[in-house]
Design a protein around this motif. Structure first.
Motif, short mmCIF file in Angstrom:
data_model
loop_
_atom_site.label_atom_id
_atom_site.label_comp_id
_atom_site.label_asym_id
_atom_site.label_seq_id
_atom_site.Cartn_x
_atom_site.Cartn_y
_atom_site.Cartn_z
N ARG A 139 1.01 2.35 16.23
CA ARG A 139 1.10 1.44 15.09
C ARG A 139 2.33 1.75 14.23
NH1 ARG A 139 -3.02 -1.23 12.08
NH2 ARG A 139 -2.57 -1.31 9.87
N ARG A 184 11.82 2.58 3.04
CA ARG A 184 11.07 2.08 1.88
C ARG A 184 12.03 1.61 0.79
NH1 ARG A 184 7.21 -0.40 2.97
NH2 ARG A 184 8.60 -0.59 4.72
N ARG A 219 0.91 6.99 -5.32
CA ARG A 219 -0.37 6.29 -5.41
C ARG A 219 -1.16 6.49 -4.11
NH1 ARG A 219 0.59 0.27 -7.38
NH2 ARG A 219 -1.66 0.38 -7.61
N SER A 220 -2.46 6.53 -4.24
CA SER A 220 -3.28 6.72 -3.04
C SER A 220 -3.99 5.43 -2.67
CB SER A 220 -4.29 7.84 -3.29
OG SER A 220 -5.12 7.52 -4.38
N SER A 221 -4.67 5.47 -1.54
CA SER A 221 -5.43 4.30 -1.08
C SER A 221 -6.87 4.46 -1.53
CB SER A 221 -5.35 4.20 0.44
OG SER A 221 -6.47 3.52 0.96
N ASP A 250 6.97 -6.62 9.59
CA ASP A 250 5.96 -5.90 10.36
C ASP A 250 6.48 -5.23 11.62
OD1 ASP A 250 3.68 -6.75 8.73
OD2 ASP A 250 4.16 -8.74 9.50
N PRO A 298 -6.56 -1.79 8.58
CA PRO A 298 -5.76 -0.56 8.52
C PRO A 298 -5.82 0.27 9.78
CG PRO A 298 -7.78 -0.29 7.28
CD PRO A 298 -7.77 -1.71 7.76
N TYR A 321 -3.27 7.73 5.12
CA TYR A 321 -3.05 6.34 4.72
C TYR A 321 -3.04 6.26 3.19
CZ TYR A 321 -3.46 1.24 5.18
OH TYR A 321 -3.23 -0.12 5.15
N ASP A 322 -1.93 5.86 2.62
CA ASP A 322 -1.82 5.84 1.16
C ASP A 322 -1.33 4.46 0.69
OD1 ASP A 322 0.84 5.76 1.83
OD2 ASP A 322 1.30 7.78 1.15
N TRP A 323 -0.88 4.41 -0.55
CA TRP A 323 -0.50 3.11 -1.11
C TRP A 323 0.72 2.51 -0.40
CZ3 TRP A 323 -3.18 -0.24 -3.54
CH2 TRP A 323 -2.55 -1.33 -4.15
N ILE A 324 1.64 3.39 0.01
CA ILE A 324 2.82 2.94 0.76
C ILE A 324 2.36 2.18 2.01
CG2 ILE A 324 4.72 3.74 2.23
CD1 ILE A 324 5.77 4.32 -0.38
N ASP A 325 1.36 2.74 2.68
CA ASP A 325 0.84 2.09 3.89
C ASP A 325 0.11 0.79 3.55
OD1 ASP A 325 1.61 4.20 5.75
OD2 ASP A 325 0.07 5.38 4.76
N THR A 326 -0.66 0.84 2.46
CA THR A 326 -1.41 -0.34 2.04
C THR A 326 -0.46 -1.51 1.80
OG1 THR A 326 -3.00 1.11 0.94
CG2 THR A 326 -3.05 -1.22 0.32
N VAL A 327 0.63 -1.23 1.11
CA VAL A 327 1.62 -2.27 0.81
C VAL A 327 2.36 -2.69 2.08
CG1 VAL A 327 3.73 -2.78 -0.48
CG2 VAL A 327 1.86 -1.56 -1.59
N ALA A 328 2.65 -1.71 2.93
CA ALA A 328 3.38 -2.02 4.17
C ALA A 328 2.57 -2.93 5.09
CB ALA A 328 3.75 -0.74 4.89
N ASP A 329 1.25 -2.89 4.95
CA ASP A 329 0.39 -3.71 5.81
C ASP A 329 0.15 -5.10 5.25
OD1 ASP A 329 0.12 -1.83 7.75
OD2 ASP A 329 -1.84 -1.09 7.07
N TRP A 350 2.96 -6.78 -1.19
CA TRP A 350 4.31 -6.25 -1.48
C TRP A 350 5.10 -7.23 -2.35
CZ3 TRP A 350 8.82 -8.55 0.69
CH2 TRP A 350 10.01 -7.91 0.35
N GLU A 400 3.72 -7.34 -5.87
CA GLU A 400 4.07 -6.10 -6.59
C GLU A 400 5.52 -6.10 -7.02
OE1 GLU A 400 3.47 -2.31 -4.92
OE2 GLU A 400 1.60 -2.10 -6.01
N ARG A 401 6.40 -6.53 -6.11
CA ARG A 401 7.81 -6.50 -6.43
C ARG A 401 8.13 -7.47 -7.58
NH1 ARG A 401 7.13 -2.83 -4.76
NH2 ARG A 401 8.12 -2.25 -6.67
#
Lengths: 87, 170
Positions: A40, A56, A72-74, B20, B120, B127-135, B140, B143-144
């Motif tokens: 993935r 990023r 930030r976390s999930s 993606d 996810p 898995y964090d916020w960066i991943d959440t936004v990337a998905d 995104w 937020e921007r």
């Protein structure tokens, strides 16, 4: 007696980091789950460990925004791990 | 060459990075919303939404600036686009797990997209916020355009300049 030469790392990058990840989180990932995660992230970032800071930055437009997002976390993962939320 | 006193015509197409898929670039025909494979400097990101129900071409959802010196950030969905300084956007989670992305113009909602929450994948402790936004392209984009954690005007200006200058796919 010469010191033993370090053995080259084996396994995929994520597999090599699994002991640290599991120690930090208490989570256990099966080899199949690791393969799926790596596939993935390879598809998304071309890197099995996830995005680079430059990737990023391309999407966020400022280093400050990347740093802000990175702290930030999930919510879903926090809940699974019983960890404190970092919104 | 633009006539004296007339603004330059917008470029017919802009190169964007696939949101993606790493390393995949698209040329977005601004007027039609059609996508073709491309290369070069990217001026924003595009989410390629399949539209099997209609059997038509993929539908782009994109956030971009048109090129060097541009001062406008555009949000495009299909052939329609909005000047981001003239609209407000909101992305929300619904109780049933769906997400709702809305573009508000001066007279109310101009685009409403309801879509399933991204999957996810397997449980991942990293898995964090960066991943959440990337998905989630729409999270995104929202937020921007409305980031409460920063001065929104400065953040938008920085993102517009960044996209206008362009970046190479890393």
């Amino acid at each position: 007696m010469p010191a033993p030469r370090p053995r080259p790392p084996t396994g995929t990058p994520l597999q090599r980091r699994l002991p640290l990840l599991t120690a930090l989180s208490g989570a256990v990932l099966s080899p199949e789950a690791v393969e799926e995660l790596e596939a993935r992230t390879m598809k998304e970032y071309g890197n099995p460990l996830g995005p680079t800071a430059d990737q990023r930055f391309a999407a966020y437009g400022s280093r400050a925004a990347v740093i802000s997002a990175a702290t930030r976390s999930s919510a879903a993962v926090d809940q699974e791990l019983g960890a404190e939320r970092r919104p | 060459m633009a006539a004296l006193g007339m603004p330059p015509a917008p470029p017919p197409a802009v190169v964007l990075q696939d949101y993606d898929r790493h390393g995949r670039l698209w040329s977005l025909d601004i007027a039609t919303g059609l996508l073709t494979p491309a290369s070069g400097r990217c001026h924003g990101f595009v989410r390629v939404l399949a539209e099997p129900a209609r059997g038509g071409p993929p539908v782009p959802a994109a956030l971009y600036a048109e090129g060097s010196g541009a001062r406008t950030l555009w949000l495009q969905y299909g052939p329609e686009r909005w000047d981001c300084s003239a609209v407000a956007v909101r992305q929300a989670s619904e109780p049933d797990g769906h997400r709702l992305f809305t573009v508000f113009g001066a007279r109310g909602p101009e685009l409403e997209l309801r879509y399933p929450a991204p999957d996810p994948g397997p449980s991942d402790p990293t898995y964090d916020w960066i991943d959440t936004v990337a998905d989630d392209f729409f999270l995104w984009a929202a937020e921007r355009l409305t980031d409460g954690a920063e001065d929104t005007t400065d953040a938008l200006r920085a993102l517009t300049e960044h996209f206008a200058t362009g970046f190479l796919s890393a």
